[in-house]
Scaffold this active site. Structure first.
Site, mmCIF file in Angstrom:
data_model
loop_
_atom_site.group_PDB
_atom_site.id
_atom_site.type_symbol
_atom_site.label_atom_id
_atom_site.label_comp_id
_atom_site.label_asym_id
_atom_site.label_seq_id
_atom_site.Cartn_x
_atom_site.Cartn_y
_atom_site.Cartn_z
ATOM 1 N N HIS A 41 -3.821 1.327 8.025
ATOM 2 C CA HIS A 41 -2.428 1.802 7.999
ATOM 3 C C HIS A 41 -2.301 3.002 7.048
ATOM 4 C CE1 HIS A 41 2.073 0.872 7.829
ATOM 5 N NE2 HIS A 41 1.911 1.658 6.773
ATOM 6 N N GLU A 42 -2.938 2.902 5.873
ATOM 7 C CA GLU A 42 -2.824 3.988 4.876
ATOM 8 C C GLU A 42 -3.628 5.221 5.284
ATOM 9 O OE1 GLU A 42 -0.483 3.448 3.113
ATOM 10 O OE2 GLU A 42 -0.428 1.272 3.018
ATOM 11 N N HIS A 100 -1.663 7.279 7.657
ATOM 12 C CA HIS A 100 -0.645 8.132 7.013
ATOM 13 C C HIS A 100 -1.240 9.487 6.628
ATOM 14 C CE1 HIS A 100 3.034 5.836 6.513
ATOM 15 N NE2 HIS A 100 2.409 4.799 5.980
ATOM 16 N N GLN A 118 3.527 9.795 1.740
ATOM 17 C CA GLN A 118 4.825 9.122 1.717
ATOM 18 C C GLN A 118 5.697 9.575 0.548
ATOM 19 O OE1 GLN A 118 2.801 5.133 2.309
ATOM 20 N NE2 GLN A 118 4.740 4.749 3.332
ATOM 21 N N CYS A 170 6.445 -0.717 7.117
ATOM 22 C CA CYS A 170 6.076 0.497 6.394
ATOM 23 C C CYS A 170 7.254 0.921 5.526
ATOM 24 C CB CYS A 170 5.741 1.605 7.406
ATOM 25 S SG CYS A 170 5.275 3.163 6.628
ATOM 26 N N LEU A 171 6.955 1.313 4.300
ATOM 27 C CA LEU A 171 8.019 1.755 3.394
ATOM 28 C C LEU A 171 8.713 3.003 3.938
ATOM 29 C CD1 LEU A 171 6.241 1.230 -0.049
ATOM 30 C CD2 LEU A 171 7.993 -0.219 0.994
ATOM 31 N N GLY A 222 0.841 -1.190 0.000
ATOM 32 C CA GLY A 222 0.000 0.000 0.000
ATOM 33 C C GLY A 222 0.873 1.235 0.000
HETATM 34 O O1 GNR Z 1 4.312 -2.789 2.370
HETATM 35 C C1 GNR Z 1 3.658 -2.651 3.400
HETATM 36 N N1 GNR Z 1 3.376 -3.737 4.148
HETATM 37 C C2 GNR Z 1 2.496 -3.725 5.219
HETATM 38 C C3 GNR Z 1 2.486 -4.825 6.053
HETATM 39 C C4 GNR Z 1 1.625 -4.885 7.118
HETATM 40 C C5 GNR Z 1 0.765 -3.839 7.361
HETATM 41 C C6 GNR Z 1 0.781 -2.720 6.563
HETATM 42 C C7 GNR Z 1 1.642 -2.665 5.485
HETATM 43 S S1 GNR Z 1 1.635 -1.272 4.448
HETATM 44 C C8 GNR Z 1 3.257 -1.308 3.850
HETATM 45 C C9 GNR Z 1 3.451 -0.255 2.782
HETATM 46 C C10 GNR Z 1 3.336 1.106 3.425
HETATM 47 O O2 GNR Z 1 4.171 1.605 4.105
HETATM 48 N N2 GNR Z 1 2.208 1.725 3.273
HETATM 49 O O3 GNR Z 1 1.996 2.902 3.882
HETATM 50 NI NI NI Z 2 3.227 2.852 5.648
#
Ligand code: GNR
Ligand code: NI
Length: 167
Positions: free
Chosen positions: A133-134, A137, A51, A91-92, A46
């Site tokens: 999670h997104e 952000h 980001q 998270c990236l 995601g």
């Molecule tokens: O790549 C991603 N893997 C992930 C794994 C578990 C819960 C959420 C994520 S999102 C993350 C990519 C990212 O940072 N999205 O904001």
């Molecule tokens: Ni993330």
């Protein structure tokens, strides 16, 4: 389509709140294309616009194995939550760190498509976690905010060290 640079914690810009999209035009459609390109390039499931240093309420995701299920949401809002589940997250923007986070097990999200038409999606499992999670952000929130202050300080130290080594 362009792969854009991803901001890394503790970059303060990750704390900015994204603003609602008021007009869906080519700029937004290009943003969505670039977000998919960037997400696939960095092997994420995601990505939120924050980001890549764009503070607009747009998120994309693809949680399929063969990267064939693109989902995007403009101005997403979680309108219902149900149950609780704990999953290991990454998270990236917080590279090399993973930790369990507790979130709602099911969510219903309302958003706009590229034509500006509203839709709703009910999700559970991994997809429900990603949506939360997104959308976090977009409000300047990171998964490490759910950890203890001690753990968060540890992550910050580790990433500052990593940054110094890679600069
Ligand atoms: O790549 C991603 N893997 C992930 C794994 C578990 C819960 C959420 C994520 S999102 C993350 C990519 C990212 O940072 N999205 O904001
Ligand atoms: Ni993330």
């Amino acid at each position: 389509m362009t792969v854009r640079a991803i901001l890394h914690f503790p970059d303060p810009r990750l704390r900015n709140k994204a603003l609602p999209v008021t007009e869906i035009n080519d700029e937004i459609r290009t943003l969505i294309d670039d977000m998919f390109e960037t997400m696939y390039h960095d092997r994420g499931v995601g990505l939120a616009a924050n980001q890549i240093n764009v503070f607009k309420r747009v998120i994309v995701m693809d949680h399929s194995e063969d990267r064939s299920e693109q989902l995007y949401f403009i101005n997403p809002e979680i309108i219902a939550k149900e149950g609780l589940v704990t999953m290991e997250e990454g998270c990236l923007s917080v590279p090399t760190y993973y930790a369990p986070v507790q979130r709602a097990a099911k969510v219903t999200v309302r958003a706009l498509d590229k034509q500006g038409k509203p839709f709703e999606l009910a999700a559970d499992g991994y997809l429900a976690i990603c949506i939360q999670h997104e959308t976090d952000h977009l409000d300047g929130k990171l998964f490490i905010d759910y950890l203890s202050p001690l753990k968060r300080a540890m992550v910050q130290k580790k990433l500052e060290k990593l940054r110094r080594r890679t600069l």
